[in-house]
Scaffold this active site. Structure first.
Site, mmCIF file in Angstrom:
data_model
loop_
_atom_site.group_PDB
_atom_site.id
_atom_site.type_symbol
_atom_site.label_atom_id
_atom_site.label_comp_id
_atom_site.label_asym_id
_atom_site.label_seq_id
_atom_site.Cartn_x
_atom_site.Cartn_y
_atom_site.Cartn_z
ATOM 1 N N HIS A 1 -3.392 7.550 1.597
ATOM 2 C CA HIS A 1 -3.787 6.199 1.197
ATOM 3 C C HIS A 1 -5.212 5.972 1.698
ATOM 4 O O HIS A 1 -5.531 6.303 2.840
ATOM 5 C CB HIS A 1 -2.827 5.188 1.812
ATOM 6 N N CYS B 1 0.815 -1.229 0.000
ATOM 7 C CA CYS B 1 0.000 0.000 0.000
ATOM 8 C C CYS B 1 0.847 1.276 0.000
ATOM 9 O O CYS B 1 0.357 2.348 -0.354
ATOM 10 C CB CYS B 1 -0.956 0.009 1.190
ATOM 11 N N ASN C 1 -10.074 0.084 -0.603
ATOM 12 C CA ASN C 1 -8.617 0.121 -0.509
ATOM 13 C C ASN C 1 -8.032 -0.509 -1.776
ATOM 14 O O ASN C 1 -8.141 -1.721 -1.969
ATOM 15 C CB ASN C 1 -8.186 -0.641 0.750
HETATM 16 O O1 UT7 Z 1 -3.983 -0.678 3.281
HETATM 17 C C1 UT7 Z 1 -3.189 -1.400 4.149
HETATM 18 C C2 UT7 Z 1 -3.396 -0.958 5.514
HETATM 19 N N1 UT7 Z 1 -4.620 -1.542 6.052
HETATM 20 C C3 UT7 Z 1 -5.335 -0.811 6.859
HETATM 21 O O2 UT7 Z 1 -5.041 0.331 7.078
HETATM 22 C C4 UT7 Z 1 -6.490 -1.468 7.582
HETATM 23 C C5 UT7 Z 1 -6.434 -1.093 9.030
HETATM 24 N N2 UT7 Z 1 -7.509 -1.649 9.825
HETATM 25 C C6 UT7 Z 1 -8.794 -1.299 9.666
HETATM 26 O O3 UT7 Z 1 -9.127 -0.532 8.811
HETATM 27 C C7 UT7 Z 1 -9.786 -1.825 10.674
HETATM 28 O O4 UT7 Z 1 -9.104 -2.477 11.698
HETATM 29 C C8 UT7 Z 1 -10.847 -2.751 10.050
HETATM 30 C C9 UT7 Z 1 -11.799 -1.968 9.186
HETATM 31 C C10 UT7 Z 1 -10.154 -3.845 9.253
HETATM 32 C C11 UT7 Z 1 -11.668 -3.412 11.164
HETATM 33 O O5 UT7 Z 1 -12.226 -2.450 12.016
HETATM 34 P P1 UT7 Z 1 -12.127 -2.606 13.588
HETATM 35 O O6 UT7 Z 1 -12.896 -1.526 14.174
HETATM 36 O O7 UT7 Z 1 -10.668 -2.688 13.940
HETATM 37 O O8 UT7 Z 1 -12.885 -3.960 13.836
HETATM 38 P P2 UT7 Z 1 -12.322 -5.324 14.452
HETATM 39 O O9 UT7 Z 1 -11.380 -5.989 13.513
HETATM 40 O O10 UT7 Z 1 -11.849 -5.084 15.851
HETATM 41 O O11 UT7 Z 1 -13.658 -6.134 14.515
HETATM 42 C C12 UT7 Z 1 -14.722 -5.760 15.376
HETATM 43 C C13 UT7 Z 1 -15.814 -6.800 15.237
HETATM 44 C C14 UT7 Z 1 -15.289 -8.222 15.413
HETATM 45 O O12 UT7 Z 1 -16.280 -8.946 16.098
HETATM 46 P P3 UT7 Z 1 -16.103 -9.272 17.655
HETATM 47 O O13 UT7 Z 1 -14.832 -10.069 17.736
HETATM 48 O O14 UT7 Z 1 -16.019 -7.955 18.335
HETATM 49 O O15 UT7 Z 1 -17.327 -10.061 17.946
HETATM 50 C C15 UT7 Z 1 -15.180 -8.720 14.013
HETATM 51 O O16 UT7 Z 1 -15.326 -10.117 13.921
HETATM 52 O O17 UT7 Z 1 -16.359 -6.743 13.914
HETATM 53 C C16 UT7 Z 1 -16.331 -8.044 13.339
HETATM 54 N N3 UT7 Z 1 -16.158 -7.905 11.898
HETATM 55 C C17 UT7 Z 1 -17.198 -7.727 11.058
HETATM 56 N N4 UT7 Z 1 -18.512 -7.629 11.272
HETATM 57 C C18 UT7 Z 1 -19.311 -7.456 10.217
HETATM 58 C C19 UT7 Z 1 -15.024 -7.909 11.166
HETATM 59 N N5 UT7 Z 1 -15.297 -7.749 9.870
HETATM 60 C C20 UT7 Z 1 -16.642 -7.637 9.779
HETATM 61 C C21 UT7 Z 1 -17.529 -7.445 8.705
HETATM 62 N N6 UT7 Z 1 -18.848 -7.356 8.968
HETATM 63 N N7 UT7 Z 1 -17.094 -7.334 7.424
#
Ligand code: UT7
Length: 323
Positions: A250, A114, A280
């Site tokens: 980005h 990225c 992304n």
């Molecule tokens: O380009 C390269 C660099 N990449 C990035 O910059 C990405 C950086 N990270 C992010 O953008 C975020 O961490 C995400 C968008 C990937 C995730 O957001 P988050 O607020 O960190 O959520 P999380 O991973 O902590 O997940 C929260 C909850 C989890 O459930 P539990 O464990 O709390 O029950 C996940 O299982 O959301 C759940 N979850 C989803 N729910 C519905 C994860 N993906 C999904 C989904 N739909 N697609």
């Protein structure tokens, strides 16, 4: 007099197929509301079957050539940032070279995931400043849809396909921060974090693999590292945050974009945001946002633009451009 790499053309291409968040609701335990609120993404483009990264890159390159009023053989080099090249080799860049009818100079790919476009701009700038090239096409192009695990809701809803291109030309400046062109660059990587974002396959393992990400971990690094690299580049350019007209970040997550702008002390009306429409697109996200920003009338000649990106490696960096 100081040699500068000045942007003289910009263009982009997005595949025809647009996929709205709601489409994922049929196959995954997810929702439009979750994707929107956690990432800011509303839709993304996916390449058609048989449509490759070099196809997207070629369309973006042709748009940039038309924008600059140049022919392919006016270029000395093509630097193409991608992690999703068509083939293991030859480079996607040489495919673009042939497709646009460029029969001179040289072309190569560069891979920093990225952060790829920041790395490509930095390398193209070095080619120009060292006198090894006068005009360089810098492209970011990806088909991340090809490395998605469609059963992993934590990643497959976040990425999209696309390509953007800039043409840089050597011009003489005064050596001050008023000069047009690339004023400063700042690159970083820290391979100790390789496990937070990677593809679990590759040539040496004889598999293609899928993207794996510990999203929360990447998030934890992102805002701090992006604000720090942007500040380092701003300092090297001899300007201040108050001079910045546009941040072109980005486009991974609106919350990272907002958090970084806040940490830099800049309001969101100085940020070009395309994440809602593109998702992304890895190395393509910054050139796509630059091209869309110009098309929207946001970025104008003379504006001070800060680009910043972070991704797998971890690798991150920033580039300051007087447009
Ligand atoms: O380009 C390269 C660099 N990449 C990035 O910059 C990405 C950086 N990270 C992010 O953008 C975020 O961490 C995400 C968008 C990937 C995730 O957001 P988050 O607020 O960190 O959520 P999380 O991973 O902590 O997940 C929260 C909850 C989890 O459930 P539990 O464990 O709390 O029950 C996940 O299982 O959301 C759940 N979850 C989803 N729910 C519905 C994860 N993906 C999904 C989904 N739909 N697609």
């Amino acid at each position: 007099m100081t040699r500068r790499a000045v942007v003289i053309g910009v263009g982009h291409y997005l595949p025809e197929r647009i996929v709205e968040n709601a489409e994922f609701e049929a196959s995954l335990d997810t929702s439009d509301a979750w994707i929107r609120t956690r990432s800011g993404i509303e839709r993304r483009h996916f390449a058609a079957e048989g449509e490759t990264t070099s196809d997207l890159a070629t369309r973006a390159a042709q748009a940039a050539l038309a924008n600059a009023g140049l022919e392919a053989n006016d270029l000395d080099a093509i630097v193409l940032a991608t992690s999703t090249a068509d083939l293991t080799f030859p480079s996607a860049a040489t495919m673009v070279q042939a497709n646009i009818g460029m029969t001179r100079g040289y072309a190569f790919d560069l891979q920093a995931v990225c952060a790829g476009f920041a790395y490509a701009l930095t390398n193209a700038n070095a080619l120009i400043l060292s006198g090894q090239a006068t005009r360089v096409m810098v492209i970011g192009a990806e088909t991340f849809s090809r490395i998605m695990d469609w059963t992993d809701r934590g990643t497959c809803v976040l990425f999209g396909d696309g390509a953007g291109a800039l043409i840089l030309e050597a011009q003489e400046g005064k050596g001050t921060s008023d000069d047009r062109g690339i004023l400063a660059t700042d690159l970083n990587s820290d391979g100790r974090h390789k496990d937070v974002l990677y593809v679990d396959g590759g040539v040496s393992t004889q598999t293609t693999g899928f993207l794996r990400m510990q999203g929360k971990e990447v998030f934890r690094h992102a805002i701090e590292k992006l604000a720090a690299t942007a500040q380092a580049a701003i300092d090297k350019a001899g300007v201040t945050t108050a001079d910045v007209d546009w941040i072109v970040p980005h486009q991974a997550n609106i919350r990272i974009i907002q958090g970084t702008a806040k940490k830099m002390g800049l309001p969101m009306d100085k940020v070009v945001v395309t994440v809602q429409d593109h998702g992304n697109t890895s190395a393509a996200s910054i050139p796509l946002a630059l091209s869309v920003g110009v098309e929207r009338g946001q970025i104008k000649q003379g504006d001070l633009v800060v680009t910043e990106a972070i991704g797998g490696g971890l690798a991150w960096g920033a580039v300051i451009i007087r447009w």
